[in-house]
Design a protein around this motif. Sequence first.
Motif, PDB file in Angstrom:
ATOM      1  N   LEU A 235      13.788  26.881  -1.509  1.00  0.00           N
ATOM      2  CA  LEU A 235      13.570  28.285  -1.878  1.00  0.00           C
ATOM      3  C   LEU A 235      14.866  29.076  -1.761  1.00  0.00           C
ATOM      4  O   LEU A 235      15.198  29.882  -2.653  1.00  0.00           O
ATOM      5  N   PHE A 236      15.603  28.863  -0.674  1.00  0.00           N
ATOM      6  CA  PHE A 236      16.864  29.583  -0.493  1.00  0.00           C
ATOM      7  C   PHE A 236      17.848  29.282  -1.625  1.00  0.00           C
ATOM      8  O   PHE A 236      18.493  30.197  -2.158  1.00  0.00           O
ATOM      9  N   GLU A 237      17.949  28.016  -2.007  1.00  0.00           N
ATOM     10  CA  GLU A 237      18.879  27.644  -3.088  1.00  0.00           C
ATOM     11  C   GLU A 237      18.500  28.336  -4.391  1.00  0.00           C
ATOM     12  O   GLU A 237      19.366  28.858  -5.104  1.00  0.00           O
ATOM     13  N   THR A 238      17.217  28.349  -4.688  1.00  0.00           N
ATOM     14  CA  THR A 238      16.764  29.006  -5.921  1.00  0.00           C
ATOM     15  C   THR A 238      17.035  30.501  -5.857  1.00  0.00           C
ATOM     16  O   THR A 238      17.488  31.115  -6.831  1.00  0.00           O
ATOM     17  N   ALA A 239      16.766  31.113  -4.698  1.00  0.00           N
ATOM     18  CA  ALA A 239      16.984  32.543  -4.528  1.00  0.00           C
ATOM     19  C   ALA A 239      18.476  32.883  -4.570  1.00  0.00           C
ATOM     20  O   ALA A 239      18.874  33.923  -5.108  1.00  0.00           O
ATOM     21  N   LEU A 240      19.298  32.013  -4.001  1.00  0.00           N
ATOM     22  CA  LEU A 240      20.748  32.225  -4.031  1.00  0.00           C
ATOM     23  C   LEU A 240      21.257  32.207  -5.467  1.00  0.00           C
ATOM     24  O   LEU A 240      22.043  33.077  -5.877  1.00  0.00           O
ATOM     25  N   ASP A 241      20.792  31.235  -6.241  1.00  0.00           N
ATOM     26  CA  ASP A 241      21.208  31.143  -7.648  1.00  0.00           C
ATOM     27  C   ASP A 241      20.761  32.359  -8.449  1.00  0.00           C
ATOM     28  O   ASP A 241      21.428  32.776  -9.403  1.00  0.00           O
ATOM     29  N   ALA A 242      19.619  32.933  -8.052  1.00  0.00           N
ATOM     30  CA  ALA A 242      19.089  34.099  -8.766  1.00  0.00           C
ATOM     31  C   ALA A 242      19.684  35.411  -8.266  1.00  0.00           C
ATOM     32  O   ALA A 242      19.349  36.485  -8.784  1.00  0.00           O
ATOM     33  N   GLY A 243      20.542  35.341  -7.249  1.00  0.00           N
ATOM     34  CA  GLY A 243      21.165  36.536  -6.716  1.00  0.00           C
ATOM     35  C   GLY A 243      20.278  37.357  -5.803  1.00  0.00           C
ATOM     36  O   GLY A 243      20.576  38.522  -5.527  1.00  0.00           O
ATOM     37  N   LEU A 244      19.205  36.754  -5.289  1.00  0.00           N
ATOM     38  CA  LEU A 244      18.285  37.484  -4.423  1.00  0.00           C
ATOM     39  C   LEU A 244      18.678  37.387  -2.960  1.00  0.00           C
ATOM     40  O   LEU A 244      18.396  38.297  -2.175  1.00  0.00           O
ATOM     41  N   CYS A 245      19.305  36.293  -2.561  1.00  0.00           N
ATOM     42  CA  CYS A 245      19.695  36.057  -1.167  1.00  0.00           C
ATOM     43  C   CYS A 245      21.187  35.785  -1.091  1.00  0.00           C
ATOM     44  O   CYS A 245      21.774  35.221  -2.017  1.00  0.00           O
ATOM     45  N   ALA A 246      21.771  36.155   0.051  1.00  0.00           N
ATOM     46  CA  ALA A 246      23.185  35.857   0.271  1.00  0.00           C
ATOM     47  C   ALA A 246      23.410  34.986   1.492  1.00  0.00           C
ATOM     48  O   ALA A 246      24.439  34.322   1.609  1.00  0.00           O
ATOM     49  N   ASP A 247      22.460  34.973   2.406  1.00  0.00           N
ATOM     50  CA  ASP A 247      22.628  34.238   3.650  1.00  0.00           C
ATOM     51  C   ASP A 247      21.242  33.965   4.217  1.00  0.00           C
ATOM     52  O   ASP A 247      20.244  34.530   3.755  1.00  0.00           O
ATOM     53  N   GLY A 248      21.198  33.107   5.214  1.00  0.00           N
ATOM     54  CA  GLY A 248      19.899  32.835   5.817  1.00  0.00           C
ATOM     55  C   GLY A 248      19.989  31.856   6.960  1.00  0.00           C
ATOM     56  O   GLY A 248      20.998  31.157   7.135  1.00  0.00           O
ATOM     57  N   VAL A 249      18.930  31.839   7.758  1.00  0.00           N
ATOM     58  CA  VAL A 249      18.781  30.899   8.860  1.00  0.00           C
ATOM     59  C   VAL A 249      17.431  30.226   8.714  1.00  0.00           C
ATOM     60  O   VAL A 249      16.400  30.911   8.619  1.00  0.00           O
TER      61      VAL A 249
END
Length: 475
Positions: free
Chosen positions: A305-319
């Motif tokens: 999910l994080f990878e998909t969100a990162l590619d879509a510009g929704l997330c920048a970082d996470g734990v």
Amino acid sequence: MTLNPADTGFVDHLRAVLPADTLRPAEPRYLEEPRGRYQGQAGVIALPRSTEEVAMLLRAAHAAHVPVVPYGGGTGLVGGQIMGAAEGPAPLVISLERMTALRGVYPQENVIAVEAGMILADVQRAAREAGRLFPLSLAAEGTARIGGTLATNAGGVNVLRYGNARDLCLGLEAVLPTGEIWHGLSRLRKDNTGYDLRNLLIGAEGTLGIITAVSLKLSPIPAEQGTAMLTVASPAAAIDLLAMARDQLGETISAFELIHRQGLEFLRETLPDLRLPFADLPDWCVLIDLGLPKGRSPADALAALFETALDAGLCADGVIAQSEAQRQALWSVREHIPEGNRRIGSVSSHDISIPISRIPDFIVEGGKRLATLGDMRINCFGHLGDGNLHYNVFPGQGKDRRAYDHLRDEVKRCVHDLTHEYDGSVSAEHGVGRLKVADLARYGDPVKLAAMRAIKQALDPHGIMNPGAVVPLAD
């Protein structure tokens, strides 16, 4: 209808018909509420041990026109458990703290039946011992009683997947204001036999009767659980991420919490030993919790999910939690936000719900309107997955809360007016109690309010049940 106090004559009558230790003098703990904004009164406190004793108490109160205040765990935040002198004579306060029996567990049916005085955490524990999950989870679950959580239709962090308290209840046993016992402790999921008295009593906050026992839905315990905290650029990005998560993970999402930088800053200031997941605090982040069947890795699902969100510009970082200890550490951040708020001290706190797609605009507009009232900080956080925001307003940096006392009502009106404009609710999960009766009168649909008064009159003709709570008086 004129009400009478629970005076010496009334108490003497109760002593003659009830076991000797049922009654006790008024004690401060039954006359206080967590925020200290209401001071209650009581002629006598009753601690019944059975539904029949509750019925005897209500029959006596109904006959004598004595007001009754049901008391659960005392954790309510809107004054529903506290009746002041301005609302009538000293009431009979009925606490169900002795009614804690487990009536039955039916694992094959995914049902548990308990008395209304059982602590919520004990209901959860009894379910786990039967290999099942009771998913209602609140900050006050260690002291809140299940009858009170149903009387207020409590929500909590797992509503996205499992629903409010109302959605987790199959049947009730309750005593009506006349002292009649309704034997509705059904375990059925389908029972289409007329008006739904169960759902009428749930959320009524003790104004239509006293819940004495409940049958509750259980669920399988997820074999695998996982948690992640992901930064997002804005509330709008968080909503897009929620939609993406649902597309990828379906109904396995148990919680989706929105957290603002202000809440994290309060934690850093007031609870410095609490470990925060980010050294540089993000403006916004979300806490996602998953429950998956055996064989699926929550960490892998969250990473995807994080990878998909990162590619879509929704997330920048996470734990992403890699162990149960790390998972609990992430949840500890969310669970300590109310404590951080308490230590800072709010000007005005609000439990509201907004249509999810309108939340970003609401947050922007709310900030603009409150800025016209003075220098204030806003900690907006909550259950984004079900649209429930805890929108709390605090003094400006370095300023004393007492300097804002004259603005409290104006701040509340500002937030609640805007909530109404955005087709929201001024009470999402805390109930109406006494704090929001005027709000219900101001924002409520007049047809609904008239129907509420008619129901109240029909079931409680003498008006003894929790006077001053929930139901606004007619104009």
